[in-house]
Design an enzyme around this catalytic site. Structure first.
Site, PDB file in Angstrom:
ATOM      1  NE  ARG A 192       7.408   0.823   4.649  1.00  0.00           N
ATOM      2  CZ  ARG A 192       6.181   0.332   4.602  1.00  0.00           C
ATOM      3  NH1 ARG A 192       5.986  -0.899   4.190  1.00  0.00           N
ATOM      4  NH2 ARG A 192       5.150   1.071   4.944  1.00  0.00           N
TER       5      ARG A 192
ATOM      6  CG  HIS B 181       4.011   4.163   8.427  1.00  0.00           C
ATOM      7  ND1 HIS B 181       4.025   5.071   7.386  1.00  0.00           N
ATOM      8  CD2 HIS B 181       3.613   2.983   7.887  1.00  0.00           C
ATOM      9  CE1 HIS B 181       3.654   4.447   6.274  1.00  0.00           C
ATOM     10  NE2 HIS B 181       3.405   3.187   6.556  1.00  0.00           N
TER      11      HIS B 181
ATOM     12  CE  LYS C 256      26.514  -4.279  -8.743  1.00  0.00           C
ATOM     13  NZ  LYS C 256      26.805  -3.242  -9.744  1.00  0.00           N
TER      14      LYS C 256
ATOM     15  NE  ARG D 106      -1.853  -1.867   2.869  1.00  0.00           N
ATOM     16  CZ  ARG D 106      -1.716  -3.138   2.526  1.00  0.00           C
ATOM     17  NH1 ARG D 106      -2.525  -3.664   1.652  1.00  0.00           N
ATOM     18  NH2 ARG D 106      -0.786  -3.898   3.061  1.00  0.00           N
ATOM     19  CB  THR D 107       3.444   2.594   2.225  1.00  0.00           C
ATOM     20  OG1 THR D 107       2.726   2.168   3.371  1.00  0.00           O
ATOM     21  CG2 THR D 107       4.043   3.957   2.498  1.00  0.00           C
TER      22      THR D 107
END
Ligand code: NCD
Length: 306
Positions: free
Chosen positions: A107, A135, A86, A57-58
């Protein structure tokens, strides 16, 4: 010039009640706008996303929000396919991405990651979930949903149930609720109570009770906010096994609730809300998702345009 222009959105604690209320008002304006007018808002602008943790969703709501206001978005949704694999650092990744875009959404698994990245980014950065910490855009969307569905926030009794220890949406929601005159009932297993490092701040401005029993409060509350147990954050899987499935909201439980109770969840749900409730008037979690896209479109407008 709007005060959010070129600013980061890292914590809901950085926003005043006036800020929140003006965001709800201007989100309503975005909703009312003609679609061709809306598409002009971010024309020619790009949003970069960096997701170091899974998201449905976000990330997609930020992307669809950016499309709604006429901009484009690209980024890293899977670290395995990027140079992070890497050994590229978060700092370099943010620096590079901010050179390609007009705003960033991040995030990350670690608390403090967004604040750190915002210092490096040359462009405004929005926190889309930082460890177990916060959040903020989810909580602004949750407050907006309550306001849309119940026409007010002040005076409500709000039950918050589930994993209050690791659920970052809860912390942002509680910090946001400090701006309102509400009674909060926190309901969780003993081992998943809210973290004491945060209660100091919350306690000063929010009245709440803590309990293990949902039955005790179900008759009394106006909003029931349900969360999943955050399996991936448990240091010990045995601990998770002990608490998973602690609460199940179903039609039987809701027989005891107020007629106009609203049921919310930040999603993903993992069995805490029975799907039999999805078609009832109480279930507002899909509306929450719908409002989330519009709210994020407004937040992007604010940070991207003067
Ligand atoms: C939440 C999150 O990532 O913190 N999801 C979301 O963005 N709506 C909630 C969760 O993962 O449980």
């Amino acid at each position: 010039m709007n005060e959010f222009f070129n600013k980061d959105i890292i914590s809901i604690r950085d926003l005043t009640k006036e800020n929140l209320e003006s965001i709800y008002d201007s989100t309503n304006k975005i909703i009312e706008m003609d679609s061709s007018e809306r598409r002009e808002i971010a024309r020619g602008k790009a949003l970069g996303y960096l997701f170091f943790e899974p998201s449905t969703r976000t990330r997609l709501s930020f992307q669809s929000a950016m499309a709604l206001i006429g901009g484009t978005s690209f980024g890293i949704a899977d670290v395995q396919s990027s140079s992070i694999q890497k050994g590229e650092s978060l700092a370099d990744t943010v620096k590079i991405m901010s050179g390609y875009t007009d705003a960033l959404v991040l995030r990350h698994t670690l608390d403090g990651s967004s604040r750190f990245a915002a210092e490096i980014s040359e462009k405004p950065l929005i926190n889309a979930g930082s460890g177990t910490e916060e959040h903020p855009t989810q909580a602004i969307q949750d407050l907006f949903t309550i306001k849309k569905e119940l026409k007010k926030i002040d005076g409500l009794k709000i039950g918050i149930v589930g994993d209050l220890k690791y659920g970052r949406t809860i912390y942002s929601l509680l910090y946001g609720l400090r701006n309102y005159d509400v009674n909060v009932h926190l309901i969780s297993p003993e081992s998943l109570k809210i973290r004491t490092d945060s209660t100091y701040d919350i306690k000063k401005e929010l009245s709440y009770t803590e309990s293990e029993s949902l039955d005790e409060y179900i008759e009394d509350i106006d909003v029931l906010y349900v969360t999943r147990v955050q399996k991936e954050r448990f240091p010990d899987m045995q601990e998770y096994q002990n608490v998973q499935g602690s609460y199940k909201v179903d039609s039987k439980l809701l027989e005891q609730s107020k007629d106009n109770l609203i049921l919310m969840h930040p999603f993903p749900r993992t069995g805490e809300i029975a799907s039999e409730l999805d078609s009832t008037d109480k279930a507002k979690y899909f509306n929450q998702i719908k409002y989330g896209k519009l709210l994020r479109a407004e937040l992007l407008r604010l940070v991207l345009t003067e």
